[in-house]
Design a protein around this motif. Structure first.
Motif, PDB file in Angstrom:
ATOM      1  N   ASP A 133      -7.702 -10.386  12.204  1.00 28.46           N
ATOM      2  CA  ASP A 133      -8.665  -9.795  11.280  1.00 28.46           C
ATOM      3  C   ASP A 133      -7.977  -9.413   9.970  1.00 28.46           C
ATOM      4  N   GLU A 134      -6.826 -10.051   9.721  1.00 28.83           N
ATOM      5  CA  GLU A 134      -6.091  -9.765   8.502  1.00 28.83           C
ATOM      6  C   GLU A 134      -5.334 -11.005   8.037  1.00 28.83           C
ATOM      7  N   LEU A 135      -5.533 -11.374   6.782  1.00 31.50           N
ATOM      8  CA  LEU A 135      -4.722 -12.392   6.118  1.00 31.50           C
ATOM      9  C   LEU A 135      -3.646 -11.641   5.346  1.00 31.50           C
ATOM     10  N   ARG A 136      -2.386 -11.969   5.610  1.00 32.41           N
ATOM     11  CA  ARG A 136      -1.281 -11.239   5.003  1.00 32.41           C
ATOM     12  C   ARG A 136      -0.591 -12.105   3.958  1.00 32.41           C
ATOM     13  N   VAL A 137      -0.641 -11.654   2.707  1.00 39.13           N
ATOM     14  CA  VAL A 137      -0.002 -12.357   1.601  1.00 39.13           C
ATOM     15  C   VAL A 137       1.299 -11.620   1.296  1.00 39.13           C
ATOM     16  N   ASP A 138       2.407 -12.262   1.613  1.00 42.45           N
ATOM     17  CA  ASP A 138       3.725 -11.633   1.495  1.00 42.45           C
ATOM     18  C   ASP A 138       4.455 -12.233   0.299  1.00 42.45           C
ATOM     19  N   ILE A 178       6.066  -7.329  -2.400  1.00 44.46           N
ATOM     20  CA  ILE A 178       4.704  -6.803  -2.446  1.00 44.46           C
ATOM     21  C   ILE A 178       3.905  -7.487  -1.338  1.00 44.46           C
ATOM     22  N   HIS A 179       3.069  -6.733  -0.650  1.00 41.64           N
ATOM     23  CA  HIS A 179       2.134  -7.282   0.331  1.00 41.64           C
ATOM     24  C   HIS A 179       0.714  -7.124  -0.202  1.00 41.64           C
ATOM     25  N   VAL A 180      -0.096  -8.128   0.034  1.00 41.74           N
ATOM     26  CA  VAL A 180      -1.527  -8.037  -0.277  1.00 41.74           C
ATOM     27  C   VAL A 180      -2.275  -8.400   1.003  1.00 41.74           C
ATOM     28  N   CYS A 196      -4.791 -21.223   5.860  1.00 39.07           N
ATOM     29  CA  CYS A 196      -5.396 -20.631   4.663  1.00 39.07           C
ATOM     30  C   CYS A 196      -4.339 -19.926   3.812  1.00 39.07           C
ATOM     31  N   ALA A 197      -3.401 -19.264   4.459  1.00 39.84           N
ATOM     32  CA  ALA A 197      -2.323 -18.609   3.713  1.00 39.84           C
ATOM     33  C   ALA A 197      -1.487 -19.646   2.978  1.00 39.84           C
ATOM     34  N   PHE A 225       8.511 -16.169  -3.568  1.00 38.92           N
ATOM     35  CA  PHE A 225       8.037 -17.013  -2.474  1.00 38.92           C
ATOM     36  C   PHE A 225       6.860 -16.342  -1.787  1.00 38.92           C
ATOM     37  N   LEU A 226       5.762 -17.087  -1.629  1.00 41.32           N
ATOM     38  CA  LEU A 226       4.607 -16.601  -0.880  1.00 41.32           C
ATOM     39  C   LEU A 226       4.766 -17.076   0.562  1.00 41.32           C
ATOM     40  N   ASP A 227       5.181 -16.165   1.424  1.00 48.86           N
ATOM     41  CA  ASP A 227       5.576 -16.526   2.789  1.00 48.86           C
ATOM     42  C   ASP A 227       4.342 -16.682   3.675  1.00 48.86           C
TER      43      ASP A 227
END
Length: 465
Positions: A133-138, A178-180, A196-197, A225-227
């Motif tokens: 229930d969470e998409l994590r943009v690292d 930063i995390h989004v 999707c990430a 880098f977007l992990d």
């Protein structure tokens, strides 16, 4: 020195929680003790639970504080309070484990008593372990990237999310990044969320190619880098209000997009966050009210695939995935192609020592990152001319997983160093064996064979069902 028999019993959320050795120092530089960490989590419990409650959590234990050994414990201790909830989680290896599911502040205090200064929840709820229930943009900067470039990249991330109809909630990682987070309706599988990430990372890279990258291999990265692989099953990241193992006890701070423009991550520490929380509350208080759909990102992923951008590499301990490109560093793949061509034209066997087109040398393998970085500085002092030609991205600092703990490897890419000045591979400045405590290399190979058999059995079970 703290007494080993010292104990405090706290009444928290209607439960008694015993804190053993409460005056044990966890952060020597900041003189922060175990009870200080407990009291911090009680002060920000509402926010911390918003990120970690109801989710299986890995126990990342610093039993001797941040200067001691850290180990990752997936399985909940057999000796635990009856009121503490657990849930059985399955892993890509085919194994399962009962992981801790905190529900209240008492559970947070109990975890800190074990040495857990960080909170590492999975992106799923205990009630539905198959649908995140969470998409994590690292956003993970390569060495040398300034905070301003992180902010610039975050702006591109926000604009991209806005265009896709997604609501992102930013926070400092408590380390360098930063995390989004994007709250989701739990309808999609781990593979779909990860894909999707990846699509999001590629789109951000397309919009800002000079500052952002989606490239998995460190030798290809630049900027931020977007992990995307942080969304693979069994991966966890430090959640909101999590204390990080930094000398100043920095924390992962939820902020607004407006605050992100001006904030300094060093401002958010265990000492400062309780007052901020008491004054303004949790900037992410409405996060659960903004559940989003992945339909637009899935369409973007399909479009990218139609254009020739298929899957990207998975982490090394995952089984090979359908459609995944060869899991080999680009430099090694190129060198393998060169050897094959040479073998075809010159009749050579192609079995000689691998020669990388990227001149990588290894500097150190260390139990602690600080030890590895100190070894790098010694190497630079020995080779000042070569070191003067290194770009920040030429220093590859890898966090490696041992059996239960992490260790650090440092390599240097010499491609920007003139050939005449390139040092040869030398004996490592620090040569740590992460498997020594588990019987050495033979035990490592036996463990990997066991993991491989478990993965094969799991794949067979899935195919039969």
């Amino acid at each position: 020195m703290a007494s080993k028999t010292e104990k405090r019993v706290l009444e928290i959320a209607g439960r008694e929680v015993a804190i053993s050795n409460p005056s044990k120092v966890y952060f020597p530089d900041a003189r922060i003790t175990k009870i200080d960490v407990v009291e911090y989590y009680l002060a920000v419990a509402e926010g911390a639970l918003r990120g970690a409650a109801g989710r299986p959590n890995v126990l990342v234990r610093y039993v001797d504080g941040i200067g001691g050994e850290v180990f990752w414990q997936k399985r909940a201790p057999t000796s635990r309070p009856e009121w503490l909830e657990t849930v059985e989680l399955s892993f890509p290896s085919g194994r399962t484990a009962e992981e801790v599911v905190p529900r209240d502040a008492a559970a947070l205090a109990w975890m800190v008593n074990l040495g857990c200064i960080e909170l590492h929840p999975h992106p799923v709820r205990a009630e539905d372990l198959d649908h995140p229930d969470e998409l994590r943009v690292d956003l993970d900067p390569v060495p040398g990237v300034p905070w301003s470039q992180l902010r610039d990249t975050a702006r591109v991330v926000k604009a991209t999310l806005d265009d896709l109809g997604l609501v992102g909630w930013p926070k400092t990682s408590g380390s360098r990044g930063i995390h989004v987070n994007v709250r989701l309706h739990p309808r999609w599988t781990f593979s779909q969320v990860r894909r999707c990430a990846l699509a999001l990372a590629r789109e951000v890279e397309r919009r800002a190619p000079t500052i952002a990258t989606s490239k998995w291999w460190k030798e290809e990265r630049h900027g931020v880098f977007l992990d995307y692989n942080q969304n693979a099953k069994d991966r966890t990241v430090a959640s909101a209000y999590s204390v990080r193992p930094k000398p100043d006890a920095r924390v992962s701070a939820p902020v607004t997009w407006e605050e992100l423009e001006d904030c300094d991550p060093a401002d958010f520490t265990l000492r400062t966050m309780p007052a901020r929380f008491a004054k303004i509350g949790d900037p992410h208080a409405k996060l659960d009210e903004t559940r989003c759909t992945l339909d637009a990102l899935l369409e973007l992923s399909a479009k990218q695939e139609a254009e020739g951008q298929g899957d990207a590499p998975w982490p090394p301990h995952y089984a090979k995935q359908p459609g995944e490109p060869p899991r080999v560093q680009p430099s090694r793949a190129k060198s393998g192609a060169k050897r094959a061509a040479k073998s075809a034209t010159e009749g050579t066997t192609g079995t000689g020592r691998r020669q990388s087109t990227k001149p990588l040398i290894e500097i150190a393998r260390a139990a602690k990152k600080d030890e590895a970085l100190a070894a790098l500085e010694r190497w630079k002092a020995k080779h000042p001319e070569a070191a003067s030609h290194l770009a920040p991205a030429d220093v590859l600092v890898d966090a490696m997983r041992g059996k239960n703990t992490t260790w650090t490897r440092i390599r240097v890419n010499l491609e920007h160093v003139p050939e005449a000045l390139r040092p040869a591979q030398e004996a490592l400045e620090v040569d740590y064996d992460p498997w020594a405590a588990h019987g050495g290399a033979d035990a490592m190979r036996a463990h990997m064979r066991e993991v491989s058999r478990a993965r094969s059995a799991n794949r067979k079970k899935k195919s039969e069902s």
